[in-house]
Enzyme design. Structure first.
Site, PDB file in Angstrom:
ATOM      1  N   CYS A 272       0.860  -1.052  -0.257  1.00 58.07           N
ATOM      2  CA  CYS A 272      -0.928   0.182   0.147  1.00 58.07           C
ATOM      3  C   CYS A 272       1.080   0.880  -0.270  1.00 58.07           C
ATOM      4  O   CYS A 272       1.644   1.626   1.071  1.00 58.07           O
ATOM      5  CB  CYS A 272      -0.509  -0.029   1.687  1.00 58.07           C
ATOM      6  SG  CYS A 272      -1.894   1.774   1.192  1.00 58.07           S
TER       7      CYS A 272
ATOM      8  N   CYS B 141       0.471   3.094   3.553  1.00 59.43           N
ATOM      9  CA  CYS B 141       1.514   2.620   4.303  1.00 59.43           C
ATOM     10  C   CYS B 141       2.809   3.184   4.714  1.00 59.43           C
ATOM     11  O   CYS B 141       3.045   3.436   5.597  1.00 59.43           O
ATOM     12  CB  CYS B 141       0.659   0.661   4.501  1.00 59.43           C
ATOM     13  SG  CYS B 141      -0.447   0.638   4.832  1.00 59.43           S
TER      14      CYS B 141
ATOM     15  N   ASP C 144      -0.544  16.398  -2.162  1.00 56.39           N
ATOM     16  CA  ASP C 144      -0.743  16.105  -3.262  1.00 56.39           C
ATOM     17  C   ASP C 144       0.159  16.165  -4.168  1.00 56.39           C
ATOM     18  O   ASP C 144       0.752  17.120  -4.239  1.00 56.39           O
ATOM     19  CB  ASP C 144      -2.526  16.126  -3.839  1.00 56.39           C
ATOM     20  CG  ASP C 144      -2.875  15.354  -4.159  1.00 56.39           C
ATOM     21  OD1 ASP C 144      -4.149  14.466  -4.254  1.00 56.39           O
ATOM     22  OD2 ASP C 144      -2.315  14.796  -5.203  1.00 56.39           O
TER      23      ASP C 144
ATOM     24  N   ASN D 181     -13.135  10.453  -1.929  1.00 57.01           N
ATOM     25  CA  ASN D 181     -13.763   9.039  -3.486  1.00 57.01           C
ATOM     26  C   ASN D 181     -13.409   7.676  -2.831  1.00 57.01           C
ATOM     27  O   ASN D 181     -12.360   7.338  -1.909  1.00 57.01           O
ATOM     28  CB  ASN D 181     -12.784   9.274  -4.048  1.00 57.01           C
ATOM     29  CG  ASN D 181     -13.042  10.527  -5.111  1.00 57.01           C
ATOM     30  OD1 ASN D 181     -13.597  11.464  -5.091  1.00 57.01           O
ATOM     31  ND2 ASN D 181     -10.926  11.380  -5.281  1.00 57.01           N
TER      32      ASN D 181
ATOM     33  N   GLY E 207     -14.681   6.906  -7.404  1.00 60.18           N
ATOM     34  CA  GLY E 207     -12.569   7.446  -8.125  1.00 60.18           C
ATOM     35  C   GLY E 207     -12.247   7.023  -7.437  1.00 60.18           C
ATOM     36  O   GLY E 207     -10.584   7.802  -7.588  1.00 60.18           O
TER      37      GLY E 207
ATOM     38  N   THR F 123      -8.861   5.858  -5.967  1.00 59.07           N
ATOM     39  CA  THR F 123      -7.399   4.772  -6.660  1.00 59.07           C
ATOM     40  C   THR F 123      -6.751   4.760  -5.485  1.00 59.07           C
ATOM     41  O   THR F 123      -5.348   3.288  -6.594  1.00 59.07           O
ATOM     42  CB  THR F 123      -6.410   5.717  -8.153  1.00 59.07           C
ATOM     43  OG1 THR F 123      -6.013   7.062  -7.076  1.00 59.07           O
ATOM     44  CG2 THR F 123      -7.289   6.632  -8.730  1.00 59.07           C
TER      45      THR F 123
ATOM     46  N   HIS G  33      -6.580   3.214   0.527  1.00 57.76           N
ATOM     47  CA  HIS G  33      -5.945   3.216   2.265  1.00 57.76           C
ATOM     48  C   HIS G  33      -7.046   5.056   1.886  1.00 57.76           C
ATOM     49  O   HIS G  33      -6.254   5.496   1.361  1.00 57.76           O
ATOM     50  CB  HIS G  33      -4.723   3.836   2.044  1.00 57.76           C
ATOM     51  CG  HIS G  33      -4.250   3.712   3.530  1.00 57.76           C
ATOM     52  ND1 HIS G  33      -3.208   3.184   3.742  1.00 57.76           N
ATOM     53  CD2 HIS G  33      -4.803   5.343   4.110  1.00 57.76           C
ATOM     54  CE1 HIS G  33      -2.727   3.710   5.439  1.00 57.76           C
ATOM     55  NE2 HIS G  33      -3.477   4.883   5.148  1.00 57.76           N
TER      56      HIS G  33
ATOM     57  N   HIS H  88      -8.560   8.195   2.404  1.00 61.93           N
ATOM     58  CA  HIS H  88      -7.191   9.859   2.815  1.00 61.93           C
ATOM     59  C   HIS H  88      -8.807  10.809   2.695  1.00 61.93           C
ATOM     60  O   HIS H  88     -10.166  10.135   1.693  1.00 61.93           O
ATOM     61  CB  HIS H  88      -6.911   9.868   1.400  1.00 61.93           C
ATOM     62  CG  HIS H  88      -7.330   8.953   0.024  1.00 61.93           C
ATOM     63  ND1 HIS H  88      -7.106   8.446  -0.144  1.00 61.93           N
ATOM     64  CD2 HIS H  88      -7.153  10.124  -0.864  1.00 61.93           C
ATOM     65  CE1 HIS H  88      -7.604   7.887  -1.168  1.00 61.93           C
ATOM     66  NE2 HIS H  88      -7.317   9.080  -1.889  1.00 61.93           N
TER      67      HIS H  88
END
Ligand code: AMP
Ligand code: ZN
Length: 112
Positions: free
Chosen positions: A4, A7, A30, A85, A91, A93, A96, A98
């Site tokens: 991940c 992670c 981001d 999302n 949506g 992607t 995990h 967020h």
């Protein structure tokens, strides 16, 4: 979760620009910002999505949303948007959980 991305970012093994961290939560810029301010707030521990975390630890979900709200409030006096999302049609992607915090421009509605 060995494979991940978030992670690994939360554990510090993949670098990211951290803007907030506490014992259970990390927030990062981001990598592909969709607004002048765009950060992602996530639990350090792996939960696939908001529904999974809601069932596993409602208080932690609340803490993630509260941290996102405070970052948003501090980023733009005119307001901000939180986005979660969830799943393929939502949506998502990175699986995990967020919360996106977006601000610095007027947001449109409806979202795409
Ligand atoms: P979502 O599509 O809601 O799952 O959001 C995933 C977000 O993670 C996208 O906005 C990506 O730009 C962002 N992202 C992907 N890889 C990284 C990274 N290494 N560091 C920071 N953000 C990332
Ligand atoms: Zn994870």
């Amino acid at each position: 979760m060995d494979d991940c991305l978030f992670c690994k970012i939360a554990a510090g093994t993949i670098p990211a620009k951290e803007v907030y961290r506490d014992d259970a939560i990390v927030a990062i810029e981001d990598i592909n910002p969709q607004a002048p301010f765009h950060v992602l707030v996530m639990p350090v521990k792996h939960f696939a999505n908001a529904g999974v975390l809601a069932d596993a630890d409602e208080a932690l979900l609340g803490r993630v949303v509260a941290a996102a709200s405070r970052l948003g409030r501090g980023s733009d006096p005119l307001g901000y948007r939180l986005v979660v999302n969830t799943g393929a049609h939502g949506g998502q992607t990175v699986d995990h959980l967020h919360v996106h915090v977006l601000s610095g421009r007027a947001m449109q509605w409806p979202p795409g």
